[in-house]
Write a protein that holds these residues in place. Structure first.
Motif, PDB file in Angstrom:
ATOM      1  N   SER A   1       0.847  -1.188   0.000  1.00  0.00           N
ATOM      2  CA  SER A   1       0.000   0.000   0.000  1.00  0.00           C
ATOM      3  C   SER A   1       0.885   1.241   0.000  1.00  0.00           C
ATOM      4  O   SER A   1       1.864   1.310   0.730  1.00  0.00           O
ATOM      5  CB  SER A   1      -0.892   0.012   1.241  1.00  0.00           C
TER       6      SER A   1
ATOM      7  N   LEU B   1       4.363   6.732  -3.442  1.00  0.00           N
ATOM      8  CA  LEU B   1       5.805   6.917  -3.237  1.00  0.00           C
ATOM      9  C   LEU B   1       6.514   7.166  -4.569  1.00  0.00           C
ATOM     10  O   LEU B   1       7.313   8.096  -4.705  1.00  0.00           O
ATOM     11  CB  LEU B   1       6.379   5.679  -2.539  1.00  0.00           C
TER      12      LEU B   1
ATOM     13  N   TRP C   1      -3.297  -3.251  -0.440  1.00  0.00           N
ATOM     14  CA  TRP C   1      -4.721  -3.320  -0.117  1.00  0.00           C
ATOM     15  C   TRP C   1      -5.370  -1.954  -0.296  1.00  0.00           C
ATOM     16  O   TRP C   1      -6.519  -1.768   0.037  1.00  0.00           O
ATOM     17  CB  TRP C   1      -4.943  -3.745   1.345  1.00  0.00           C
ATOM     18  N   HIS C   2      -4.620  -0.997  -0.839  1.00  0.00           N
ATOM     19  CA  HIS C   2      -5.065   0.389  -0.782  1.00  0.00           C
ATOM     20  C   HIS C   2      -6.076   0.752  -1.861  1.00  0.00           C
ATOM     21  O   HIS C   2      -7.252   0.927  -1.562  1.00  0.00           O
ATOM     22  CB  HIS C   2      -3.830   1.306  -0.835  1.00  0.00           C
TER      23      HIS C   2
ATOM     24  N   ARG D   1     -11.901  -0.762  -1.716  1.00  0.00           N
ATOM     25  CA  ARG D   1     -11.641   0.593  -1.236  1.00  0.00           C
ATOM     26  C   ARG D   1     -11.882   1.630  -2.326  1.00  0.00           C
ATOM     27  O   ARG D   1     -12.460   2.686  -2.087  1.00  0.00           O
ATOM     28  CB  ARG D   1     -10.227   0.697  -0.668  1.00  0.00           C
TER      29      ARG D   1
ATOM     30  N   TRP E   1     -16.761   4.480   6.673  1.00  0.00           N
ATOM     31  CA  TRP E   1     -16.490   4.864   5.288  1.00  0.00           C
ATOM     32  C   TRP E   1     -17.751   5.366   4.592  1.00  0.00           C
ATOM     33  O   TRP E   1     -17.737   5.599   3.389  1.00  0.00           O
ATOM     34  CB  TRP E   1     -15.925   3.681   4.500  1.00  0.00           C
TER      35      TRP E   1
ATOM     36  N   GLU F   1      -4.655  -0.420  14.430  1.00  0.00           N
ATOM     37  CA  GLU F   1      -5.922  -0.764  13.801  1.00  0.00           C
ATOM     38  C   GLU F   1      -6.937   0.362  13.999  1.00  0.00           C
ATOM     39  O   GLU F   1      -7.056   0.914  15.089  1.00  0.00           O
ATOM     40  CB  GLU F   1      -6.462  -2.049  14.439  1.00  0.00           C
ATOM     41  N   GLY F   2      -7.640   0.692  12.930  1.00  0.00           N
ATOM     42  CA  GLY F   2      -8.643   1.745  13.022  1.00  0.00           C
ATOM     43  C   GLY F   2      -9.037   2.203  11.649  1.00  0.00           C
ATOM     44  O   GLY F   2      -8.590   1.642  10.639  1.00  0.00           O
TER      45      GLY F   2
ATOM     46  N   GLY G   1      -7.239   1.197   8.062  1.00  0.00           N
ATOM     47  CA  GLY G   1      -8.119   0.445   7.180  1.00  0.00           C
ATOM     48  C   GLY G   1      -8.223   1.105   5.822  1.00  0.00           C
ATOM     49  O   GLY G   1      -8.154   0.453   4.787  1.00  0.00           O
ATOM     50  N   ARG G   2      -8.373   2.415   5.824  1.00  0.00           N
ATOM     51  CA  ARG G   2      -8.522   3.149   4.573  1.00  0.00           C
ATOM     52  C   ARG G   2      -7.224   3.145   3.782  1.00  0.00           C
ATOM     53  O   ARG G   2      -7.228   3.046   2.564  1.00  0.00           O
ATOM     54  CB  ARG G   2      -8.957   4.585   4.894  1.00  0.00           C
ATOM     55  N   LEU G   3      -6.089   3.262   4.488  1.00  0.00           N
ATOM     56  CA  LEU G   3      -4.799   3.258   3.800  1.00  0.00           C
ATOM     57  C   LEU G   3      -4.390   1.855   3.354  1.00  0.00           C
ATOM     58  O   LEU G   3      -3.417   1.683   2.627  1.00  0.00           O
ATOM     59  CB  LEU G   3      -3.709   3.835   4.705  1.00  0.00           C
ATOM     60  N   GLY G   4      -5.112   0.850   3.828  1.00  0.00           N
ATOM     61  CA  GLY G   4      -4.774  -0.515   3.461  1.00  0.00           C
ATOM     62  C   GLY G   4      -3.477  -0.988   4.075  1.00  0.00           C
ATOM     63  O   GLY G   4      -2.711  -1.710   3.438  1.00  0.00           O
ATOM     64  N   LEU G   5      -3.216  -0.571   5.308  1.00  0.00           N
ATOM     65  CA  LEU G   5      -1.979  -0.976   5.973  1.00  0.00           C
ATOM     66  C   LEU G   5      -2.254  -2.099   6.964  1.00  0.00           C
ATOM     67  O   LEU G   5      -3.253  -2.056   7.689  1.00  0.00           O
ATOM     68  CB  LEU G   5      -1.359   0.208   6.721  1.00  0.00           C
ATOM     69  N   PRO G   6      -1.375  -3.118   7.016  1.00  0.00           N
ATOM     70  CA  PRO G   6      -1.535  -4.162   8.030  1.00  0.00           C
ATOM     71  C   PRO G   6      -1.465  -3.527   9.422  1.00  0.00           C
ATOM     72  O   PRO G   6      -0.556  -2.738   9.691  1.00  0.00           O
ATOM     73  CB  PRO G   6      -0.327  -5.081   7.805  1.00  0.00           C
TER      74      PRO G   6
ATOM     75  N   ASP H   1       0.122  10.680   3.926  1.00  0.00           N
ATOM     76  CA  ASP H   1       0.286   9.972   2.666  1.00  0.00           C
ATOM     77  C   ASP H   1       1.479   9.013   2.768  1.00  0.00           C
ATOM     78  O   ASP H   1       2.459   9.144   2.061  1.00  0.00           O
ATOM     79  CB  ASP H   1       0.476  10.986   1.530  1.00  0.00           C
ATOM     80  N   TYR H   2       1.382   8.082   3.690  1.00  0.00           N
ATOM     81  CA  TYR H   2       2.411   7.041   3.870  1.00  0.00           C
ATOM     82  C   TYR H   2       3.785   7.639   4.181  1.00  0.00           C
ATOM     83  O   TYR H   2       4.783   7.263   3.556  1.00  0.00           O
ATOM     84  CB  TYR H   2       2.497   6.154   2.619  1.00  0.00           C
TER      85      TYR H   2
ATOM     86  N   ARG I   1      13.136   5.040   2.383  1.00  0.00           N
ATOM     87  CA  ARG I   1      12.530   5.365   1.090  1.00  0.00           C
ATOM     88  C   ARG I   1      11.966   4.106   0.449  1.00  0.00           C
ATOM     89  O   ARG I   1      12.419   3.649  -0.591  1.00  0.00           O
ATOM     90  CB  ARG I   1      13.567   6.026   0.184  1.00  0.00           C
ATOM     91  N   LEU I   2      11.014   3.538   1.107  1.00  0.00           N
ATOM     92  CA  LEU I   2      10.392   2.286   0.679  1.00  0.00           C
ATOM     93  C   LEU I   2       8.895   2.427   0.924  1.00  0.00           C
ATOM     94  O   LEU I   2       8.464   3.327   1.641  1.00  0.00           O
ATOM     95  CB  LEU I   2      10.934   1.120   1.515  1.00  0.00           C
ATOM     96  N   PRO I   3       8.099   1.551   0.329  1.00  0.00           N
ATOM     97  CA  PRO I   3       6.684   1.562   0.697  1.00  0.00           C
ATOM     98  C   PRO I   3       6.544   1.411   2.213  1.00  0.00           C
ATOM     99  O   PRO I   3       7.361   0.732   2.854  1.00  0.00           O
ATOM    100  CB  PRO I   3       6.133   0.341  -0.039  1.00  0.00           C
TER     101      PRO I   3
ATOM    102  N   SER J   1       4.924  -0.216   4.471  1.00  0.00           N
ATOM    103  CA  SER J   1       4.984  -1.480   5.214  1.00  0.00           C
ATOM    104  C   SER J   1       6.342  -2.157   5.091  1.00  0.00           C
ATOM    105  O   SER J   1       6.656  -3.065   5.850  1.00  0.00           O
ATOM    106  CB  SER J   1       3.883  -2.428   4.726  1.00  0.00           C
ATOM    107  N   GLU J   2       7.165  -1.702   4.149  1.00  0.00           N
ATOM    108  CA  GLU J   2       8.493  -2.303   3.997  1.00  0.00           C
ATOM    109  C   GLU J   2       9.582  -1.438   4.608  1.00  0.00           C
ATOM    110  O   GLU J   2      10.738  -1.854   4.702  1.00  0.00           O
ATOM    111  CB  GLU J   2       8.786  -2.514   2.499  1.00  0.00           C
TER     112      GLU J   2
END
Lengths: 337, 435
Positions: free
Chosen positions: A132, A137, A153-154, A192, A221, B203-204, B208-213, B280-281, B325-327, B329-330
């Protein structure tokens, strides 16, 4: 919008020219960057591209001299070829890259790959990545327009656009439709993007799935959340099924495939609870017998699944053309709806 | 030693802020032979001998040098991230006089030789006081106890597996009771390792909206309740490392009311940012534990003000650009913080959330008392570790100008209020803002 009489020789190019505009942003990362008039105009333009795609001569020159790179870190034959055909019909040169099998395994990062590609001066960069935020990026590091073809999942905004196009053509308008998005919402970028765009276009969205596959806060949402599929699809106009990854089924998120199908799979019996004119959608590829019964998927009176694939090309043509117009003349983007 | 050559110095016309005496007002200090020779609660001192150097503080604040008990470097094993020297320079620029190095180096500090290596390397740098914590378990793997006794003898101030949970309750119980015999506390960051596996956000709705674990905030309380119970069982002294959630704070309050020997720390990041700062991440805001809801941040500030949370740290975690400088979650978790700790604290004070002296206590006297260090107080005979700061000066953080080798600061571009002017350690001025 006036459409040509059925008997006239259609002037598709004229229609496209009439409906062309420049997208207001340089990138297409999220449906949240659109507003309703812009979304409607994209759909109008895509409609014209549907006509083009059905004609004998399918090629335009809007993107002549432009280079589009398909950068797919996750493989997807369907989406990648859809973008490739869309770009070619607009006259662009296309290159497909699947870095999973090339530099990334040698330790090159996402950004290194993008910067390298950027130096080759593409105009449009279509990106799919498993994380995501990856498209966002990339967009910060390259000079070309970035189109998000799915980031983790975004979001998968062109999928939402093609779904809206399919629905608008099937029902005449998205406004007022009740759409149930069913299945693995937690891991779904399709869900989404669709929640955002369909609601923007005036649809009422329901999210249906087991609690383990529903993101926390989904009830905020603007959609209604159901854990009982029967209740969730009762009285809906549209059932949009989501793909369930097989590895998520074996006791991790749901106990078993057969239990999932029993409670959340779409069969004729459950579908009978929806409105009589209900239509069924699926972003593909389908797991037949897991989330959807073959009889439903293949029922041409009900299923819009083949139309979705066709609309995919047209919707992507609209995105590519309006982004390229923005590159040609950034000031156009301020001309409004 | 150069220290002996130093002339005595008188710091006059200062505002002293000393949590030890509870004094916050005009004052003066005399420093000689590396210790505080005299403290006066009036701006000027008469009858100073001619060989005393005079520093006019012009009404600026003089506070004890900060003690930061959670600092990571990359030495040994990842020197391009941060060395003991670069971390020491960053500390000096941040008004931090003492740092406690975390044991998750490569190799890990799980036996006395690595500990000794760090302390000897640090001694040659001659900037700030460098202390070290030892690993609780061998290789930070949570299976076998590390050589706690030998490391205590070699100078380890406390034991911790840093960001790794000791999931096995039997192992953690043994670590607690064994460490107690050597008079050392054990720190543990409460996070249920199963609930949090793979998670990079709280969690929240936002995650959820950003699609992040993501993992639920309650994962913190679940592990904390276990830790508090084991601390009670063993009678050991527990440091709750980086408490972040309102739920866990309630558990902590209950345990403390029952008399548990437990001290909680908070990181400046969780006091200054909430989950929305991910925006924005922004990977500079990818932290471990992840940023929480605003209600949790408010509860944490409240807990510092009430004294429930006693110690504040920078949670200094250098990560070079290529790891950030990575996504999202990474990307590597963590933020550098030595140079922004005090300005960020002072900014909290200016927001009216907490009395100045209580915030200063959380980075001076409280960690000194927790770990038995002599600094952290403006008291005759204490080490002459003092920091001169302008409590009101505005500044904009420019991460590129930080002295840390890694520039991963979530404060980049932020406006803060409060500036370090000079840092004195053992009577020597090791940093001046004008340098």
């Amino acid at each position: 919008m006036p459409t040509p009489e059925k008997n006239d020789p259609p002037d598709i190019e004229g229609l496209v020219r009439e409906r062309m505009f420049a997208l207001s942003g340089r990138h297409f990362i999220s449906v949240a960057s659109l507003n309703r008039p812009e979304a409607e105009r994209l759909l109008d333009l895509a409609d014209a591209f549907v006509s083009l795609s059905r004609a004998r001569e399918k090629k335009l020159t809007l993107l002549r001299g432009r280079t589009l790179v398909n950068l797919f870190f996750e493989s997807s034959t369907r989406t990648q070829s859809s973008f490739e055909i869309a770009a070619k019909r607009l006259g662009a040169d296309t290159v497909n890259m699947s870095p999973r099998t090339s530099s990334v395994t040698k330790g090159e990062t996402l950004i290194d790959t993008a910067v390298t590609l950027n130096a080759m001066k593409p105009d449009l960069l279509v990106v799919r990545h498993s994380a995501s935020g990856a498209a966002s990026l990339l967009s910060q590091k390259v000079g070309c327009s970035v189109i998000n073809a799915g980031d983790g999942w975004h979001e998968h905004p062109t999928q939402a656009l093609l779904d809206a196009l399919t629905l608008r053509r099937a029902f005449g308008s998205v406004e007022g439709l009740v759409v149930a998005i069913c299945g693995d919402v937690l891991h779904s970028r399709v869900a989404r993007s669709n929640v955002g765009l369909l609601q923007m276009l005036g649809a009422r969205v329901r999210l249906v799935g087991p609690p383990t596959l529903m993101p926390a806060g989904a009830d905020q949402w603007g959609a209604e959340v159901f854990h009982d599929m029967r209740a969730g699809i009762t009285g809906v106009d549209v059932v949009m099924m989501l793909r369930l990854q097989l590895e998520r089924m074996d006791g991790a998120f749901v106990p078993s495939t057969r239990e999932y199908f029993r409670f959340f799979g779409l069969d004729a019996e459950k579908l009978s609870l929806a409105k009589p004119h209900v239509r069924v959608m699926h972003p593909g590829p389908m797991n037949r017998g897991v989330e959807i019964e073959s009889g439903v998927a293949d029922d041409l009176d009900v299923s819009l699944i083949q139309q979705q694939v066709e609309m995919g090309v047209a919707a992507r043509m609209a995105v590519l053309a309006t982004l390229a117009a923005q590159l040609d003349e950034p000031s156009l983007s301020n001309s409004g709806a | 030693m150069s220290m002996a050559d130093l002339r005595p110095t008188a710091y006059l016309n200062a505002r002293l802020v000393d949590p030890d005496s509870g004094y916050d007002g005009p004052g003066a200090l005399i420093v000689a032979e590396g210790v505080i020779a005299d403290v006066a609660h009036r701006p000027c001192l008469e009858g100073l001998s001619a060989d005393v150097a005079i520093v006019d503080c012009e009404g600026r604040a003089l506070i004890p040098g900060l003690i930061d008990i959670r600092v990571k470097t990359g030495e040994p094993g990842a020197e391009p991230k941060e060395t003991l020297k670069s971390a020491s320079r960053a500390a000096a620029a941040g008004g931090v006089a003492s740092i406690v190095i975390q044991p998750d180096t490569d190799p890990a500090v799980d036996e006395p030789a690595v500990l000794d290596f760090i302390l000897r390397r640090a001694r040659d740098i001659e900037l700030v006081h460098v202390h070290a914590a030892g690993a609780a378990t061998r290789g930070l793997k949570g299976v076998n106890m590390a050589e706690l006794g030998l490391m205590a003898e070699a100078g380890a101030l406390y034991f911790t597996d840093v960001d790794h949970a000791v999931a096995d309750s039997k192992v953690f119980r043994r670590v607690l009771s064994y460490a107690r015999a050597f008079g050392r506390p054990v720190a543990h960051r409460p996070a249920d390792p199963y609930l949090t596996v793979g998670a990079v956000a709280t969690e929240g709705e936002l995650a959820g909206r950003l699609g992040l674990p993501s993992a639920p905030a309650i994962a913190e309380r679940i592990m904390l309740e276990r830790d508090l119970a084991l601390a009670q069982l063993t009678g050991a002294r527990l440091i709750v490392d980086q408490i972040t959630t309102a739920d866990a704070l309630e558990s902590l309050a209950r345990a403390r009311a029952l008399g548990a020997d437990v001290v909680a720390t908070a990181s400046i990041n969780h006091l200054s940012f909430n989950e929305v700062d991910i925006g924005d991440y922004r990977t500079f805001c990818r932290l471990d534990p992840p940023l929480r809801a605003e209600a949790d941040r408010q509860a944490l500030i409240e807990a510092v003000a009430s004294g429930l949370v006693k110690v504040i740290t920078s949670a200094h975690t250098p990560a070079p650009a290529e790891d950030k400088r990575l996504p999202f979650s990474e990307a590597a978790a963590g933020a550098v913080g030595l140079e922004t700790l005090l300005p960020a604290l002072l900014t909290l004070h200016h927001e009216g959330r907490c009395p100045l002296i209580d915030l200063i206590r959380a980075v001076t006297l409280a960690p000194a008392e927790l770990l038995g260090l002599p600094g952290g107080r403006l008291k005759r005979g204490a080490p002459a570790d003092v920091t001169l700061c302008d409590l009101d000066a505005p500044l904009v953080i420019d991460a590129a100008k930080l002295l840390s080798k890694s520039k991963n600061s979530p404060f980049d571009g932020r406006r803060l209020q409060g500036r370090v002017l000079a840092t004195v350690v053992d009577g020597r001025a090791i940093y001046r803002a004008d340098d």
